[in-house]
Design an enzyme around this catalytic site. Sequence first.
Site, mmCIF file in Angstrom:
data_model
loop_
_atom_site.group_PDB
_atom_site.id
_atom_site.type_symbol
_atom_site.label_atom_id
_atom_site.label_comp_id
_atom_site.label_asym_id
_atom_site.label_seq_id
_atom_site.Cartn_x
_atom_site.Cartn_y
_atom_site.Cartn_z
ATOM 1 N N THR A 476 -4.861 9.937 0.169
ATOM 2 C CA THR A 476 -3.726 8.713 -0.165
ATOM 3 C C THR A 476 -3.061 8.511 0.941
ATOM 4 O O THR A 476 -3.171 6.996 1.539
ATOM 5 C CB THR A 476 -3.335 8.604 -0.908
ATOM 6 N N ARG A 593 4.962 -4.918 -1.422
ATOM 7 C CA ARG A 593 5.086 -4.754 -0.453
ATOM 8 C C ARG A 593 3.768 -3.256 -0.258
ATOM 9 O O ARG A 593 3.415 -2.858 -0.846
ATOM 10 C CB ARG A 593 6.795 -4.449 -0.121
ATOM 11 N N ASN A 596 2.422 1.040 4.422
ATOM 12 C CA ASN A 596 2.236 1.347 5.312
ATOM 13 C C ASN A 596 0.475 0.514 5.863
ATOM 14 O O ASN A 596 -0.064 1.094 5.191
ATOM 15 C CB ASN A 596 1.990 2.966 5.514
ATOM 16 N N THR A 599 -2.737 3.535 6.069
ATOM 17 C CA THR A 599 -3.289 4.403 4.910
ATOM 18 C C THR A 599 -3.417 3.512 3.759
ATOM 19 O O THR A 599 -4.050 3.418 2.957
ATOM 20 C CB THR A 599 -1.690 5.314 4.315
ATOM 21 N N GLU A 670 -6.400 2.042 -7.102
ATOM 22 C CA GLU A 670 -7.914 1.558 -7.919
ATOM 23 C C GLU A 670 -8.008 0.382 -7.580
ATOM 24 O O GLU A 670 -9.509 -0.325 -7.667
ATOM 25 C CB GLU A 670 -6.824 2.502 -9.490
#
Length: 704
Positions: A476, A593, A596, A599, A670
């Site tokens: 992840t 927020r 990254n 990712t 998810e």
Amino acid sequence: MTLTPDAMGRALPRIEGGQKVAGTARYAFEHPVVGPLYLHPVQSTIARGRVTAIDTSTAEALDGVVAVLTHENAPRLADTSDAEFAVLQDDTVAFRGQYVAAVLAERSETAREAAELVEVTYDQQDHHVELDEDSPDLYAPDVVNPSFETDETVGDPEAALESAPVTVRQTYTTAMTHNNPMEPHTTVATWDAEDGRLTLFESTQGVSAVRTAVAGVLGLETGSVDVISPHVGGGFGSKGTPHANTVLAALAARAVPGRPVKYALTRQQMFDLVGYRTPTIQHVTLGAEADGRLTAIVHDVVEQTARFKEFAEQTAVYSRSMYATQNRRTSHRLVPLDVGVPSWMRAPGEAPGSFAAEVAMDELAVATGIDPVELRIRNEPAVSPASGLPFSSRHLVDCLRRGADRFAWRLRDPRPRARLVDGWWIGTGVAASSYPTNSMPGSSAVIRFHVDPSLDPALGAAGRYEVEIAAADIGTGARTVLTQIAADALGVRPETVHVAIGDTALPPATTAGGSSGTASWGATIADAADRFRDKWGDDPSDGAQADGSMPDNPYSGRYAMSAYGAHFAEVAVHADTGEVRVPRMLGVFAAGRILNPDTARSQLLGGMTMGLSMALHEESVLDPRSGHVINHDLANYHVTAHADVGVMEAEWIDEEDPYVNPMGCKGIGEIGIVGAAAAIANAAHHATGVRMRSVPMTLDDFVV
Ligand code: MOS
């Protein structure tokens, strides 16, 4: 405490990316051990009954076979209360594919050959493996996963439906599907009889949970079990809880002290032993005013569980919090079958539940003649319909509007079967998405500082910060994102921070599940950083150290916390053959927020791809005569591949949420799958006029 973003929000490259590309990142099976034995199991060929005899003599005579374990000679487990873990403890067979023996051999090929030579005789009993909503065994579980109420009624839905000017009453079904991470479930187990220590190199979403479970089942002190899992080749829920395979490997290691046991499931075993998503039958009834405002939502679900162990998917829970209505009923019923136990698979509950709920909304849009984007906006609740609490933040409407804008929705001809281009019917569809913002209690972290004169002075620190937490990065980007969080919490550059994860030698942490990892581990690290700075200031001395733990969120119970999104899809269905293509998908999300962007985008696109896979491809086909998933390999069980994906984009709106956690982030693992299949089904209807109420949809569904 709220963190000021500096490292957070940046596209920091994946820290272990180079190792993964170079092949030096070690996955469970690759950890070097001395003198390993290879395990290959013997699996039941009946779905229900008893083992009456096992002849292992031919297998044992094979050169290189060290042991053949059966229920007659396997070490006894200390705790068999969880039937899934009670491997080789008695002669009962509860499902097809269950372990009935295991061969340990010097070579994996030998183990496999010997397993074929074990002769098992059964007393076979009648089995039931097909989900049938008229089953006399149908029952209501006490709760649905993990602890939601099974049934819920608000207002008087029946009366509201009776008087509703518009109703939609339909049944939707979703297929049984299996988790297929690229790396199968794998264990390398070593039992040190002298010290009474068990070491597991394990492919898992949570080393601490594996340690606790395995220690309990084997009757060891928790501290006597080490679980090490630095890199994991994907985990969609099946690695979120330990399964029988890990217990079998540990049990086998105890049977051969000093010899490590290596056990990697074959792809075919992945369809037998590590959980799957239950098939669902969902009855949805919507009542609405002529202007589309919902007066009633009814969502009744029938799904399956194993007879020997319960798992209750929370499929209707999605409908409890999505849209405003005064009257609502949701319910879950299970049919116990002679099958393996279902378990977690990316967005359990939300993924299948949103399919039914969001296709039903599309049907209501057609029935009322209201644009499906506008229909959802009209039914936006002011407070959470489930709890009555205000939302910590909810920007579903913004997601819908932005997606509609990006998809040129205003140019859409609302009539279905209106666009035929070069022999393909073309349509577009929309669906909403939501996933709860979960945080799990129970993690700890430690931060240590070491002076390092070799450090580049431009980094502005006298040394390096070592952050330890037994978290999991299952692909992840968690390792990277936790580094960014730690850097901001310490007020230093991420280059001076090293985050160690995936090992029970580190402070315990919760599992990567329910999209809760970053929120839970991040808040834990922020707490440790807070204490570190309180104690040492911002100029710590060599060896400075502080511990932290997952703090209580003062806002939980005061706000409803979820992430939201909107999916837009374009579908093309070939007019002659019914072939379905999805040239375009767009997901717009509001998930707090984004820590990254690289990712995060990867996670969201991964979820959307899995939604495409759910819509068009994934289906485990169970032969009712044998109880066997017959398409149990990646040639026959198709998972959406690169060639199936057209233009797929994920984006997000800037959302500030001061209540969810110190980082202001919501889980994103998810939500990408939730609603994606519905958007595709709705686009398929717009393209062809054929309503898809069952997934996966295949070309024969469009032959009308
Ligand atoms: Mo995920 S299904 O919560 O591991």
